[in-house]
Design a protein around this motif. Structure first.
Motif, PDB file in Angstrom:
ATOM      1  N   PHE A 176       0.830  -1.208   0.000  1.00  0.00           N
ATOM      2  CA  PHE A 176       0.000   0.000   0.000  1.00  0.00           C
ATOM      3  C   PHE A 176       0.864   1.257   0.000  1.00  0.00           C
ATOM      4  N   MET A 177       1.885   1.267   0.852  1.00  0.00           N
ATOM      5  CA  MET A 177       2.754   2.446   0.924  1.00  0.00           C
ATOM      6  C   MET A 177       3.495   2.651  -0.400  1.00  0.00           C
ATOM      7  N   GLN A 178       3.829   1.571  -1.061  1.00  0.00           N
ATOM      8  CA  GLN A 178       4.466   1.665  -2.384  1.00  0.00           C
ATOM      9  C   GLN A 178       3.497   2.306  -3.369  1.00  0.00           C
ATOM     10  N   TRP A 179       2.244   1.857  -3.334  1.00  0.00           N
ATOM     11  CA  TRP A 179       1.236   2.447  -4.213  1.00  0.00           C
ATOM     12  C   TRP A 179       1.134   3.952  -3.978  1.00  0.00           C
ATOM     13  N   CYS A 180       1.226   4.370  -2.722  1.00  0.00           N
ATOM     14  CA  CYS A 180       1.134   5.805  -2.393  1.00  0.00           C
ATOM     15  C   CYS A 180       2.237   6.600  -3.089  1.00  0.00           C
ATOM     16  N   THR A 181       3.395   6.007  -3.187  1.00  0.00           N
ATOM     17  CA  THR A 181       4.511   6.716  -3.825  1.00  0.00           C
ATOM     18  C   THR A 181       4.381   6.724  -5.347  1.00  0.00           C
ATOM     19  N   GLU A 182       3.543   5.844  -5.893  1.00  0.00           N
ATOM     20  CA  GLU A 182       3.386   5.743  -7.344  1.00  0.00           C
ATOM     21  C   GLU A 182       2.382   6.732  -7.912  1.00  0.00           C
ATOM     22  N   GLY A 183       1.661   7.428  -7.050  1.00  0.00           N
ATOM     23  CA  GLY A 183       0.770   8.475  -7.523  1.00  0.00           C
ATOM     24  C   GLY A 183      -0.656   8.044  -7.797  1.00  0.00           C
ATOM     25  N   SER A 184      -1.348   8.892  -8.507  1.00  0.00           N
ATOM     26  CA  SER A 184      -2.796   8.747  -8.705  1.00  0.00           C
ATOM     27  C   SER A 184      -3.198   7.510  -9.514  1.00  0.00           C
ATOM     28  N   ALA A 185      -2.286   6.957 -10.273  1.00  0.00           N
ATOM     29  CA  ALA A 185      -2.628   5.761 -11.059  1.00  0.00           C
ATOM     30  C   ALA A 185      -3.003   4.579 -10.158  1.00  0.00           C
ATOM     31  N   THR A 186      -2.583   4.626  -8.894  1.00  0.00           N
ATOM     32  CA  THR A 186      -2.872   3.511  -7.979  1.00  0.00           C
ATOM     33  C   THR A 186      -4.077   3.780  -7.078  1.00  0.00           C
ATOM     34  N   TYR A 187      -4.807   4.866  -7.315  1.00  0.00           N
ATOM     35  CA  TYR A 187      -5.996   5.142  -6.506  1.00  0.00           C
ATOM     36  C   TYR A 187      -6.967   3.955  -6.478  1.00  0.00           C
ATOM     37  N   PRO A 188      -7.248   3.321  -7.627  1.00  0.00           N
ATOM     38  CA  PRO A 188      -8.188   2.193  -7.591  1.00  0.00           C
ATOM     39  C   PRO A 188      -7.709   1.035  -6.693  1.00  0.00           C
ATOM     40  N   GLN A 189      -6.408   0.718  -6.726  1.00  0.00           N
ATOM     41  CA  GLN A 189      -5.882  -0.350  -5.877  1.00  0.00           C
ATOM     42  C   GLN A 189      -5.999   0.037  -4.402  1.00  0.00           C
ATOM     43  N   ARG A 190      -5.672   1.280  -4.104  1.00  0.00           N
ATOM     44  CA  ARG A 190      -5.746   1.754  -2.716  1.00  0.00           C
ATOM     45  C   ARG A 190      -7.184   1.717  -2.215  1.00  0.00           C
ATOM     46  N   LYS A 191      -8.091   2.199  -3.037  1.00  0.00           N
ATOM     47  CA  LYS A 191      -9.511   2.185  -2.657  1.00  0.00           C
ATOM     48  C   LYS A 191      -9.981   0.753  -2.442  1.00  0.00           C
ATOM     49  N   GLY A 192      -9.593  -0.133  -3.339  1.00  0.00           N
ATOM     50  CA  GLY A 192      -9.978  -1.536  -3.222  1.00  0.00           C
ATOM     51  C   GLY A 192      -9.466  -2.171  -1.941  1.00  0.00           C
ATOM     52  N   LEU A 193      -8.237  -1.841  -1.579  1.00  0.00           N
ATOM     53  CA  LEU A 193      -7.670  -2.370  -0.342  1.00  0.00           C
ATOM     54  C   LEU A 193      -8.496  -1.923   0.862  1.00  0.00           C
ATOM     55  N   PHE A 194      -8.844  -0.640   0.909  1.00  0.00           N
ATOM     56  CA  PHE A 194      -9.635  -0.132   2.034  1.00  0.00           C
ATOM     57  C   PHE A 194     -11.041  -0.716   2.041  1.00  0.00           C
ATOM     58  N   GLU A 195     -11.611  -0.944   0.869  1.00  0.00           N
ATOM     59  CA  GLU A 195     -12.940  -1.564   0.817  1.00  0.00           C
ATOM     60  C   GLU A 195     -12.900  -2.987   1.379  1.00  0.00           C
ATOM     61  N   LYS A 196     -11.861  -3.742   1.014  1.00  0.00           N
ATOM     62  CA  LYS A 196     -11.733  -5.110   1.544  1.00  0.00           C
ATOM     63  C   LYS A 196     -11.527  -5.109   3.048  1.00  0.00           C
ATOM     64  N   ARG A 197     -10.701  -4.183   3.546  1.00  0.00           N
ATOM     65  CA  ARG A 197     -10.465  -4.114   4.982  1.00  0.00           C
ATOM     66  C   ARG A 197     -11.737  -3.693   5.711  1.00  0.00           C
ATOM     67  N   ARG A 198     -12.483  -2.749   5.111  1.00  0.00           N
ATOM     68  CA  ARG A 198     -13.751  -2.321   5.721  1.00  0.00           C
ATOM     69  C   ARG A 198     -14.701  -3.505   5.854  1.00  0.00           C
TER      70      ARG A 198
END
Length: 145
Positions: free
Chosen positions: A66-88
């Motif tokens: 996840f932290m790697q995705w954060c450094t990669e910028g806006s292109a990883t927003y969908p992956q980040r959102k998906g991760l939080f949805e699964k954790r929720r």
């Protein structure tokens, strides 16, 4: 800026845990002055997210991703959102199980309080499974769902 000791106290985390997180690359933009870690607001917010994700059951290797995705910028927003949805969803499932557990505990407290007052379980046996007082019936139903 905060020292590692200050952050340790703020988050009630061992210094060794903060060093481990840093070693794992979870604070990619952290400043160092003369080799001493300096935690800024970015690292504090990252730590809040890390602790949230850990509490939700995510492993460090996945938090690192996840932290790697954060450094990669806006292109990883969908992956980040998906991760939080699964954790929720996982946390919601856990909350539902905890509610069921709490209902059983509350029911059993009432049950044994009543048994103690009565000196036996005869009246209780006659009430089970569907003739309990309404508030207790709700607990019983949740606990047995």
């Amino acid at each position: 800026m905060y020292t590692i000791g200050q952050v340790s106290e703020m988050f009630d985390l061992p210094i060794s845990t903060l060093r481990y997180y840093d070693k794992e690359g979870l604070f990619p933009t952290m400043e160092r002055k003369n080799g001493i870690r300096k935690f800024g607001e970015t690292e504090l917010e990252a730590l809040r997210v890390i602790e949230c994700l850990k509490a939700s059951g995510l492993e460090i290797k996945d938090i690192k991703l996840f932290m790697q995705w954060c450094t990669e910028g806006s292109a990883t927003y969908p992956q980040r959102k998906g991760l939080f949805e699964k954790r929720r969803e996982a946390v919601q499932d856990e909350i539902a199980e905890l509610r069921k557990t709490l209902a059983m505990l509350e029911f059993k407290c009432w049950y044994y309080e009543t048994a103690i007052a009565d000196g036996n379980e005869e009246r209780l046996a006659a009430m089970l499974p569907d003739k309990l007082p309404s508030d207790v019936q709700t607990l019983y139903d949740i606990a047995h769902s």
